[in-house]
Design an enzyme around this catalytic site. Sequence first.
Site, PDB file in Angstrom:
ATOM      1  N   ARG A 220      41.101  54.271  34.297  1.00 39.85           N
ATOM      2  CA  ARG A 220      41.026  54.062  35.968  1.00 39.85           C
ATOM      3  C   ARG A 220      41.228  52.685  36.095  1.00 39.85           C
ATOM      4  O   ARG A 220      40.692  51.684  35.908  1.00 39.85           O
ATOM      5  CB  ARG A 220      39.446  54.484  36.090  1.00 39.85           C
ATOM      6  CG  ARG A 220      39.103  54.142  37.636  1.00 39.85           C
ATOM      7  CD  ARG A 220      37.669  54.429  37.681  1.00 39.85           C
ATOM      8  NE  ARG A 220      37.101  54.266  39.015  1.00 39.85           N
ATOM      9  CZ  ARG A 220      36.824  53.088  39.812  1.00 39.85           C
ATOM     10  NH1 ARG A 220      36.676  51.912  38.789  1.00 39.85           N
ATOM     11  NH2 ARG A 220      36.242  53.146  41.049  1.00 39.85           N
ATOM     12  N   MET A 221      42.281  52.401  36.920  1.00 40.22           N
ATOM     13  CA  MET A 221      42.583  51.031  37.291  1.00 40.22           C
ATOM     14  C   MET A 221      41.897  50.782  38.450  1.00 40.22           C
ATOM     15  O   MET A 221      42.495  50.865  39.600  1.00 40.22           O
ATOM     16  CB  MET A 221      44.264  51.099  37.557  1.00 40.22           C
ATOM     17  CG  MET A 221      45.062  51.358  36.168  1.00 40.22           C
ATOM     18  SD  MET A 221      46.755  51.006  36.523  1.00 40.22           S
ATOM     19  CE  MET A 221      47.570  51.219  34.735  1.00 40.22           C
ATOM     20  N   ASP A 222      40.885  49.745  38.148  1.00 43.80           N
ATOM     21  CA  ASP A 222      40.202  49.626  39.419  1.00 43.80           C
ATOM     22  C   ASP A 222      40.654  48.416  40.260  1.00 43.80           C
ATOM     23  O   ASP A 222      41.273  47.542  39.651  1.00 43.80           O
ATOM     24  CB  ASP A 222      38.900  48.974  38.631  1.00 43.80           C
ATOM     25  CG  ASP A 222      37.818  48.450  39.696  1.00 43.80           C
ATOM     26  OD1 ASP A 222      37.204  49.062  40.544  1.00 43.80           O
ATOM     27  OD2 ASP A 222      37.518  47.179  39.624  1.00 43.80           O
ATOM     28  N   ALA A 223      40.695  48.805  41.389  1.00 44.80           N
ATOM     29  CA  ALA A 223      40.849  47.695  42.828  1.00 44.80           C
ATOM     30  C   ALA A 223      42.251  47.410  42.331  1.00 44.80           C
ATOM     31  O   ALA A 223      42.786  46.103  42.779  1.00 44.80           O
ATOM     32  CB  ALA A 223      39.990  46.488  42.643  1.00 44.80           C
ATOM     33  N   VAL A 224      43.217  48.233  41.940  1.00 42.04           N
ATOM     34  CA  VAL A 224      44.758  48.063  41.631  1.00 42.04           C
ATOM     35  C   VAL A 224      45.396  47.545  42.847  1.00 42.04           C
ATOM     36  O   VAL A 224      46.453  46.784  42.562  1.00 42.04           O
ATOM     37  CB  VAL A 224      45.401  48.917  40.741  1.00 42.04           C
ATOM     38  CG1 VAL A 224      45.363  50.221  41.538  1.00 42.04           C
ATOM     39  CG2 VAL A 224      46.344  48.548  39.905  1.00 42.04           C
TER      40      VAL A 224
END
Length: 565
Positions: A220-224
């Site tokens: 999960r690429m957070d705040a990407v």
Amino acid sequence: MLGVVYPALDTPALATRLLATMGLADDAPAPPAHQNNWDESVVMLITYADTIQAAGEKPLKTLHRFLDDCLSETVSVVHLLPFFPFSSDDGFSVMDYLAVNESHGEWTDVEAIAGSYQVMSDLVINHMSARSRWFENFRKRIDPGKDYFFEARPGDDLSAVVRPRTSPLLTAVQTDDGERHVWCTFSEDQVDLNFANPQVLNEFVGIIRYYLERGVTYFRMDAVAFLWKEVGTSSIHLQQTHELIKILRLLMEHHTPESVVVTETNVPNRENLTYFGNANEAHVIYNFSLPPLLINTMVTGNCRHLKTWLMSMPPAQMGTTYLNFIASHDGIGLRPTDGLLDDSEKQRLINTMESFGARVSYRRTPDGKDQPYEMNIALFDALKGTAERGADHWQLQRFICAHTVMLALEGIPAFYIHSLFGSENDYARMENTGRFRSINRSQWQIDHLESQLADPQTHHHQVFKELKRLIAIRRRQSAFHPNATQFTLHLGLQLFGFWRQSMRRDQSIFCIHNISDAVQEVSLAEINLIGTDHWQDLISGMAIDDLSGSITLKPYQSVWLSNRD
């Protein structure tokens, strides 16, 4: 891709370096194109490592035991929210990407869970803790870390920057060569990383490889969306961000073909959809418009906006899909309703949630105004009544109905662990932390949790039992494959319906939900069931014998009418 991001660099040399960091040869075989790394049996659980606790035991071990005892036939993917050493924001201010928070357990505990379930880890890629070693090195002006964080000057034109918070964007920091101003999208303890420095990209390639080798397959690429910054721009959704996602996905897939990139972009729907790219960026994107629209539908008894949105959603290409959820560790986002609800409808939803105990967080717009950003509330409390009449006795039925909708939609269903339990607003935890989001981040002692789940008189037991039953039904239906066909039905404003058909076209399911607090009649002639097939409701087991007749749905009742059991 590298040439777009780093036009001034020797990109072949950088590519060779990245391949080496990922442990790949130059001629590593390409993964299969448009491969679905999921089917109808995939169901995700979202949880913190320490949501369930037991005296004398590290919580990752407690969680693993609970999963095996209670959810082994229910969930297949476990999203472990950040389990690293952190300084704030319940894990999203990471101090060390390569360590497990010792209060949670060890890497062997994560690997043990990954041996029985697919594990999704957060890749907190936009920012890092101001108390991390990298940032301490930034202050000392030494590597690694010296040029790892994004800087700007107070006099720069930052008027167009899109913010999710009201805190100052720049934070003054004293370093060994004077004062510098670092970019902080979220808080002064979460300092944005500088991907214009290719060494930062290389560091994250190494981090990803480390996770892959410990059994993590979902990322999960957070705040990407905020990853690439440029002074004078909005600094959100910039082309370099999309190219970096492509690069990371390509490297992941060559290392582990079944790996999955999930982008976390809590933004308006049209912007969110861009993260599919041309089926070469995210494998999976969060359906961020679903939670506020579905909750709005359930509390107004009117599905017009939900239906309009569903009809506008493009089918995901093979090899990509949506992640459907109603609740998560964060609040119910309001930006994803931009263009879907008008201001008065948003305000009515906010007022309703506040009457049920919600707190509202704000963001600052480029013109300096504060706007509602998210509503912080436990989902069980969010559905305790209607906008018109307030709290009522349909809370449990309304809560189950909302999840029945989610389970049937195109995409992968994801359950926040507190939704499985029917957890309620945790005001004590919110007051203790001073953060609104803590209202929906309760922690359970396992003995108390198990006693509540075992007691048929509690709503926790009723929620847990019924959701597990519905999930078990869903996981057996080929028409509920995340990429199976979906069409919206037109059954009025109090009945929300859609049709799913398996990719082999041998199963059809008509999913119909009474989203109101009044009894509704459904004319089967309007649905146009095929007369040569035998139809039944998968939820109740009721056979449909008269295809020219009608069925009666009680308030918040759902049916899944299928030509196969």
